[in-house]
Design an enzyme around this catalytic site. Structure first.
Site, PDB file in Angstrom:
ATOM      1  N   SER A 143      -2.411 -29.618  -9.976  1.00 24.66           N
ATOM      2  CA  SER A 143      -2.077 -28.469  -9.134  1.00 24.66           C
ATOM      3  C   SER A 143      -2.913 -27.239  -9.470  1.00 24.66           C
ATOM      4  CB  SER A 143      -0.585 -28.134  -9.266  1.00 24.66           C
ATOM      5  OG  SER A 143      -0.224 -27.942 -10.622  1.00 24.66           O
ATOM      6  N   ASP A 382       7.244 -19.781 -14.163  1.00 25.39           N
ATOM      7  CA  ASP A 382       5.938 -20.434 -14.060  1.00 25.39           C
ATOM      8  C   ASP A 382       4.910 -19.663 -14.883  1.00 25.39           C
ATOM      9  OD1 ASP A 382       3.600 -21.712 -13.441  1.00 25.39           O
ATOM     10  OD2 ASP A 382       3.807 -21.544 -11.265  1.00 25.39           O
ATOM     11  N   HIS A 385       0.620 -21.877 -13.664  1.00 29.08           N
ATOM     12  CA  HIS A 385      -0.259 -21.549 -12.544  1.00 29.08           C
ATOM     13  C   HIS A 385      -0.608 -20.065 -12.582  1.00 29.08           C
ATOM     14  CE1 HIS A 385       1.999 -25.200 -11.329  1.00 29.08           C
ATOM     15  NE2 HIS A 385       0.811 -25.572 -10.894  1.00 29.08           N
TER      16      HIS A 385
END
Length: 426
Positions: A143, A382, A385
């Protein structure tokens, strides 16, 4: 939250200059062979001058000397950043749209990477699109690979937007910048090899077949001009490793009958197989970039509510790579230099971003990967990312620099060949 967009200076004249250089070379080559001997000598002198000026021009406009390591440096303030916002780019996933999700601080946007002893130019969309005209670039991996692609498309969005050319029967998504005949591809393959998902997400055991590459990307290699491999984090997950149709080890499987195997050993086996697969394709004449590991910045155990609360970059002396992150990075370097030292046919390049990104604990979504109405007590922050816009935008600065160097080397090569031809014809 919205930001006022500061437009980047256009590189229009530089782009026209590069195009003109190539057109000039072609015209001069025609004149070279069409002229008489005396005229030929004069034409050859003109060609030499044009080529020499072209090569010197690109070298002068390059960001660094040959001896400058663009990946060693520090983050410095950039009052002009960011170069797009969440309102000017269509490609941002909600989970990386930190501004829309209410992140109150904007300081993390106001930094740029400055290498030691040289400068790294900010991404120029017009220059980039001219350099990759008529080519296809594939982002292959996890990702974070998609995160990088979306960042790059956002940087391009101020100039031109692509058309979605994805096909239902293809294992990837793709977009085409039609006026440049440039296509970008996002192909998910978090391990690069074939794997079976566990029954329970994040808690079960993956089955990894280390000698069986994921055909969803290996079957497409010949269609690509640039490949960007981006993976690593998924190898921290519990897995049983298979080779030659038998179990050879595991990580986190708690089975006393299976040999414990470091996950980075399996990562190295997979990366080596990926490099060999690319080199085995005689029809592939492109360039492969290995994007090195991008560390996460969880302060604590991520399953137990850990966060990344810092609001400014680290200096180089404030942090160090260690543990699993260091092992992954060293494994990637080992396999990269192994393939390079063996003098393989295809070109491999190292997009060595690990040190730069280790210093950016402030650039992750954290709790702002979700809007206030979607945050619950069990929502995981998170810290893996990157916010868009955010520090990940620098990855395209590095990538453009490396592509410029490729083009410069091609010009020098053309210059050398033409000088040899001229010498032979005198």
């Amino acid at each position: 939250m919205e930001l006022h967009l500061i437009k980047k200076p256009s590189a229009y004249f530089y782009n026209i200059n590069i195009i003109t250089i190539f057109i000039t070379i072609i015209i001069m080559m025609i004149l070279l062979f069409a002229s008489s001997t005396s005229t030929y000598k004069r034409s050859a002198e003109i060609v030499d001058a044009a080529l020499t000026n072209a090569a010197e021009d690109i070298q002068t406009k390059s960001d660094t000397s040959e001896n400058c390591d663009i990946f060693s440096g520090e983050w410095v303030p950039d009052p002009n950043a960011p170069y797009y916002t969440n309102t000017t780019c269509w490609a941002i996933y909600e989970t990386q749209d930190c501004l829309k999700n209410g992140r109150p601080d904007l300081g993390f946007l106001k930094w740029r990477w400055r290498p030691d002893g040289c400068e790294l130019s900010p991404f120029d969309p017009f220059l980039f699109l001219n350099l990759v005209r008529d080519r296809t670039m594939a982002f292959i991996g996890d990702s974070l690979s998609r995160n990088h692609l979306q960042s790059m498309m956002c940087l391009l969005s101020g100039s031109v937007n692509p058309v979605d050319v994805s096909k239902p029967d293809n294992p990837y998504s793709s977009w085409k910048y039609e006026s440049y005949n440039f296509t970008v591809v996002n192909l998910r393959s978090p391990f690069l090899v074939r794997f079976d998902e566990p029954a329970a997400a994040n808690t079960g055991i993956f089955q990894l077949y280390l000698d069986e590459l994921d055909e969803s990307w290996t079957s497409q290699i010949d269609d690509f001009d640039y490949i960007i491999l981006s993976f690593g984090h998924w190898y921290s997950r519990s897995a049983v490793y298979h080779q030659k149709r038998r179990v050879v080890g595991c990580h986190g499987c708690h089975d006393p009958n299976i040999t414990r195997t470091p996950p980075t050993h399996s990562l190295g086996v997979a990366l080596r197989a990926a490099f060999e697969a690319i080199n085995s394709r005689r029809s592939f004449h492109g360039t492969t970039f290995l994007r090195t590991f991008s560390p996460s910045h969880f302060e604590g155990e991520w399953r137990e509510g850990a966060d990344c609360p810092r609001r400014r970059p680290f200096t180089r002396n404030e942090t160090a790579l260690e543990g699993f992150f260091l092992d992954v990075y060293e494994t990637q370097l080992k396999e990269y230099f192994r393939v390079v030292e063996r003098g393989k046919m295809n070109k491999f390049r190292l997009l060595d971003l690990t040190r730069a990104m280790l210093m950016r604990p402030d650039g992750h979504p954290s709790r702002y990967g979700h809007g206030p109405d979607k945050r619950t007590a069990g929502t995981i922050n998170d810290c893996l990312h990157w916010c868009l816009p955010g520090p990940i935008d620098s990855w395209s600065d590095f990538l453009l620099h490396m592509i410029k160097m490729e083009q410069r080397d091609k010009l020098f090569s053309v210059n050398k060949k033409m000088m040899l031809n001229k010498s032979n014809n005198y």
